[in-house]
Design an enzyme around this catalytic site. Structure first.
Site, PDB file in Angstrom:
ATOM      1  CD  GLU A  17      -9.173  76.741  28.665  1.00  0.00           C
ATOM      2  OE1 GLU A  17     -10.215  76.151  29.011  1.00  0.00           O
ATOM      3  OE2 GLU A  17      -9.411  77.812  27.821  1.00  0.00           O
ATOM      4  CD  GLU A  48     -17.851  65.250  10.278  1.00  0.00           C
ATOM      5  OE1 GLU A  48     -19.159  64.949  10.200  1.00  0.00           O
ATOM      6  OE2 GLU A  48     -17.422  66.516  10.340  1.00  0.00           O
TER       7      GLU A  48
END
Length: 235
Positions: A17, A48
């Site tokens: 963004e 992860e």
């Protein structure tokens, strides 16, 4: 930004963004998620748990001592994030950790540790809920404060917003009008003369200069509107 699962997705979201909101190049704010881009829409099991994977990915984007890495881990102990922060510190980059537990393991691997105690989740262990909301707010603060510090904001206005559609063109013109107090017609004219760059149009109007002079002033001021307006260079 560096994270796994929901934490990683929030980092990617904040990163992507920044270009439309602040006119940053895509490589300036980067979001890395364990398992790569496909993990944004579908979980990649086991990613992860790899501390080495984060180091490899940071090396792949050319991380240097000029950069900062924000490791995001709701649990505060994600190996992918810890490995990434350790690698970042090894190359001299600044490091920040964001965790939703007090005394988080990841905090010991960062120069600056941010810990938010959300209390128990409504659904036990579902950190996409309160923890995810807290992380989103924190990342908003980090990116917004950073963009203020590099001149992407004037007052509370997004003066480097990218006009990629009609709605954003209109918004950019309104930003020019609000920043300068001019009419909508004057803002639109200056915006067009500035080649669709709100920041340049603002300096043109407030400093009483043409687009070329406004760009020079901004360049000399490092992109800061306020600095461009106080420039003593020839108009």
């Amino acid at each position: 930004y560096l994270g796994a699962g929901t934490s990683g997705r929030l980092g990617v979201l904040d990163a992507v963004e920044c270009p439309p909101t602040f006119g940053t190049p895509p490589e300036q704010v980067v979001g890395l998620i364990a398992g790569g881009e496909r993990a944004f829409v579908k979980a990649v099991e086991g990613a992860e748990d790899s501390a080495e994977l984060a180091a490899t990915e940071l090396a792949g984007i050319g991380l240097t001592s000029d950069d900062a890495v924000v490791g995001i881990a709701a649990s505060g102990r994600t190996p992918y994030v810890i490995g990434g922060l350790d690698y970042a510190r090894g190359v001299g980059a600044s490091t920040i950790s964001v965790a939703c537990n007090r005394g988080a393991v990841v905090s010991g691997h960062a120069d600056v540790a941010i810990e938010v105690d959300n209390g128990p989740e409504v659904l036990t262990g579902s950190t996409r809920l309160k923890a995810g909301t807290s992380q989103k707010l924190i990342l908003n603060m980090i990116s917004t404060a950073s963009m203020v510090q590099v001149g992407k904001v004037y007052g509370n206005l997004m003066v480097d917003v990218m006009p990629t559609n009609e709605k954003l063109v209109a918004r950019a013109q309104r930003i020019v009008a609000e920043a300068t107090g001019c009419s909508a017609a004057e803002a639109a004219a200056a915006y067009d003369a500035a080649g669709g760059h709100a920041k340049t149009a603002i300096v043109m109007i407030l400093a009483g200069v043409d687009a070329a002079a406004a760009r020079r002033r901004l360049d000399d001021a490092g992109g800061f509107v306020r600095g461009a307006l106080t420039s003593d260079q020839e108009a």
